[in-house]
Design a protein around this motif. Structure first.
Motif, PDB file in Angstrom:
ATOM      1  N   TYR A  55       0.673  -0.861  -0.266  1.00  0.00           N
ATOM      2  CA  TYR A  55      -0.006  -0.043   0.260  1.00  0.00           C
ATOM      3  C   TYR A  55       0.948   1.370  -0.071  1.00  0.00           C
ATOM      4  N   ILE A  56       0.407   2.302  -0.774  1.00  0.00           N
ATOM      5  CA  ILE A  56       1.274   3.219  -1.016  1.00  0.00           C
ATOM      6  C   ILE A  56       0.594   4.700  -0.660  1.00  0.00           C
ATOM      7  N   SER A  57       0.168   5.451   0.292  1.00  0.00           N
ATOM      8  CA  SER A  57      -0.543   6.846   0.139  1.00  0.00           C
ATOM      9  C   SER A  57      -0.212   8.246  -0.119  1.00  0.00           C
ATOM     10  N   SER A  58      -0.872   9.262   0.321  1.00  0.00           N
ATOM     11  CA  SER A  58      -0.415  10.013  -0.502  1.00  0.00           C
ATOM     12  C   SER A  58       1.462  11.136  -0.175  1.00  0.00           C
ATOM     13  N   ALA A  59       0.838  10.409   1.348  1.00  0.00           N
ATOM     14  CA  ALA A  59       2.730  10.556   2.238  1.00  0.00           C
ATOM     15  C   ALA A  59       3.663  10.188   1.903  1.00  0.00           C
ATOM     16  N   GLY A  60       3.540   8.200   1.425  1.00  0.00           N
ATOM     17  CA  GLY A  60       4.264   8.157   0.771  1.00  0.00           C
ATOM     18  C   GLY A  60       5.175   8.499  -0.546  1.00  0.00           C
ATOM     19  N   LEU A  61       3.455   9.123  -1.741  1.00  0.00           N
ATOM     20  CA  LEU A  61       4.427   9.083  -2.573  1.00  0.00           C
ATOM     21  C   LEU A  61       5.067  10.643  -2.429  1.00  0.00           C
ATOM     22  N   ARG A  62       4.679  11.163  -1.553  1.00  0.00           N
ATOM     23  CA  ARG A  62       4.599  12.618  -1.551  1.00  0.00           C
ATOM     24  C   ARG A  62       7.091  12.202  -1.943  1.00  0.00           C
ATOM     25  N   VAL A  63       7.097  11.405  -1.261  1.00  0.00           N
ATOM     26  CA  VAL A  63       8.478  11.474  -0.308  1.00  0.00           C
ATOM     27  C   VAL A  63       9.709  11.052  -1.758  1.00  0.00           C
ATOM     28  N   ILE A  64       8.573  10.106  -2.601  1.00  0.00           N
ATOM     29  CA  ILE A  64       8.736  10.022  -3.365  1.00  0.00           C
ATOM     30  C   ILE A  64       9.282  10.933  -5.046  1.00  0.00           C
ATOM     31  N   PHE A  65       7.781  10.863  -5.171  1.00  0.00           N
ATOM     32  CA  PHE A  65       8.233  12.301  -5.798  1.00  0.00           C
ATOM     33  C   PHE A  65       8.981  13.758  -5.736  1.00  0.00           C
ATOM     34  N   MET A  66       9.726  14.024  -3.843  1.00  0.00           N
ATOM     35  CA  MET A  66      10.465  14.743  -3.726  1.00  0.00           C
ATOM     36  C   MET A  66      12.052  14.298  -4.310  1.00  0.00           C
ATOM     37  N   VAL A  67      12.467  12.588  -4.605  1.00  0.00           N
ATOM     38  CA  VAL A  67      13.115  12.222  -5.103  1.00  0.00           C
ATOM     39  C   VAL A  67      13.454  12.608  -6.544  1.00  0.00           C
ATOM     40  N   GLN A  68      12.341  11.800  -6.853  1.00  0.00           N
ATOM     41  CA  GLN A  68      12.521  12.117  -8.487  1.00  0.00           C
ATOM     42  C   GLN A  68      11.973  13.912  -8.735  1.00  0.00           C
ATOM     43  N   LYS A  69      11.370  14.461  -8.174  1.00  0.00           N
ATOM     44  CA  LYS A  69      12.048  15.997  -8.879  1.00  0.00           C
ATOM     45  C   LYS A  69      13.639  16.241  -8.510  1.00  0.00           C
ATOM     46  N   ALA A  70      14.135  15.855  -7.767  1.00  0.00           N
ATOM     47  CA  ALA A  70      15.635  16.681  -7.164  1.00  0.00           C
ATOM     48  C   ALA A  70      16.232  15.709  -8.067  1.00  0.00           C
ATOM     49  N   ALA A  71      16.361  14.200  -8.592  1.00  0.00           N
ATOM     50  CA  ALA A  71      17.036  13.979  -9.819  1.00  0.00           C
ATOM     51  C   ALA A  71      16.562  14.510 -11.287  1.00  0.00           C
ATOM     52  N   ARG A  72      15.654  14.849 -11.163  1.00  0.00           N
ATOM     53  CA  ARG A  72      15.050  15.902 -12.787  1.00  0.00           C
ATOM     54  C   ARG A  72      16.064  16.627 -12.663  1.00  0.00           C
ATOM     55  N   SER A  73      16.056  17.525 -11.027  1.00  0.00           N
ATOM     56  CA  SER A  73      16.822  19.202 -12.017  1.00  0.00           C
ATOM     57  C   SER A  73      18.070  19.137 -11.529  1.00  0.00           C
ATOM     58  N   ASP A  74      18.557  17.165 -10.935  1.00  0.00           N
ATOM     59  CA  ASP A  74      20.197  17.284 -12.006  1.00  0.00           C
ATOM     60  C   ASP A  74      20.198  16.887 -12.745  1.00  0.00           C
ATOM     61  N   GLY A  75      19.423  16.805 -13.858  1.00  0.00           N
ATOM     62  CA  GLY A  75      19.556  16.017 -15.263  1.00  0.00           C
ATOM     63  C   GLY A  75      20.177  14.527 -14.841  1.00  0.00           C
ATOM     64  N   LYS A  76      19.030  13.917 -13.846  1.00  0.00           N
ATOM     65  CA  LYS A  76      18.752  12.554 -13.973  1.00  0.00           C
ATOM     66  C   LYS A  76      17.949  12.156 -13.133  1.00  0.00           C
ATOM     67  N   LYS A  77      17.496  10.447 -13.980  1.00  0.00           N
ATOM     68  CA  LYS A  77      16.472   9.681 -14.049  1.00  0.00           C
ATOM     69  C   LYS A  77      16.007   8.417 -12.704  1.00  0.00           C
ATOM     70  N   THR A  78      14.791   8.627 -12.798  1.00  0.00           N
ATOM     71  CA  THR A  78      13.825   7.562 -11.432  1.00  0.00           C
ATOM     72  C   THR A  78      13.474   6.867 -12.573  1.00  0.00           C
ATOM     73  N   ALA A  79      13.286   5.547 -12.318  1.00  0.00           N
ATOM     74  CA  ALA A  79      12.618   4.643 -12.880  1.00  0.00           C
ATOM     75  C   ALA A  79      11.302   4.046 -11.726  1.00  0.00           C
ATOM     76  N   PHE A  80      10.676   3.368 -12.298  1.00  0.00           N
ATOM     77  CA  PHE A  80       9.595   2.959 -11.365  1.00  0.00           C
ATOM     78  C   PHE A  80       8.887   1.223 -11.477  1.00  0.00           C
ATOM     79  N   VAL A  81       9.540   0.106 -11.122  1.00  0.00           N
ATOM     80  CA  VAL A  81       9.364  -1.344 -11.722  1.00  0.00           C
ATOM     81  C   VAL A  81       8.585  -1.442 -10.280  1.00  0.00           C
ATOM     82  N   GLY A  82       8.028  -2.958 -10.951  1.00  0.00           N
ATOM     83  CA  GLY A  82       7.002  -4.117 -10.192  1.00  0.00           C
ATOM     84  C   GLY A  82       5.870  -3.525  -9.731  1.00  0.00           C
ATOM     85  N   LEU A  83       5.010  -2.104 -10.459  1.00  0.00           N
ATOM     86  CA  LEU A  83       4.145  -1.441 -10.173  1.00  0.00           C
ATOM     87  C   LEU A  83       2.878  -2.818  -9.780  1.00  0.00           C
ATOM     88  N   THR A  84       1.998  -2.654  -9.337  1.00  0.00           N
ATOM     89  CA  THR A  84       0.385  -3.344  -9.424  1.00  0.00           C
ATOM     90  C   THR A  84      -0.454  -2.800  -9.047  1.00  0.00           C
TER      91      THR A  84
END
Length: 84
Positions: A55-84
């Motif tokens: 299970y993932i709530s909006s609080a968990g998604l916020r943390v994941i998107f924080m990492v994604q945003k930091a990566a994107r602003s630094d020219g790096k990438k994120t990927a998500f695998v095993g989504l159900t």
């Protein structure tokens, strides 16, 4: 149910974050703290392995998107695998 997040270094360019259990408002603050070490040394690619995430709530998604945003602003990438 508990939650764990383990960071696996595949090589110098790739880190994989294994998420397991329930990521909600009670576990998100600890997850955010554990992601600070990742944010201080972002790899070229961060892979979130989510197949064991029950299970993932909006609080968990916020943390994941924080990492994604930091990566994107630094020219790096994120990927998500095993989504159900």
């Amino acid at each position: 149910m508990s939650f764990t997040a383990e960071i696996e270094v595949e090589n110098a360019a790739v880190k994989r974050v294994h998420l397991k259990g329930r990521l909600d408002s009670s576990t998100a603050p600890a997850f955010e703290q554990s992601m600070q070490s990742l944010l201080s040394d972002l790899p070229e690619l961060t892979v979130f392995q989510m197949s064991a995430l029950d299970y993932i709530s909006s609080a968990g998604l916020r943390v994941i998107f924080m990492v994604q945003k930091a990566a994107r602003s630094d020219g790096k990438k994120t990927a998500f695998v095993g989504l159900t």
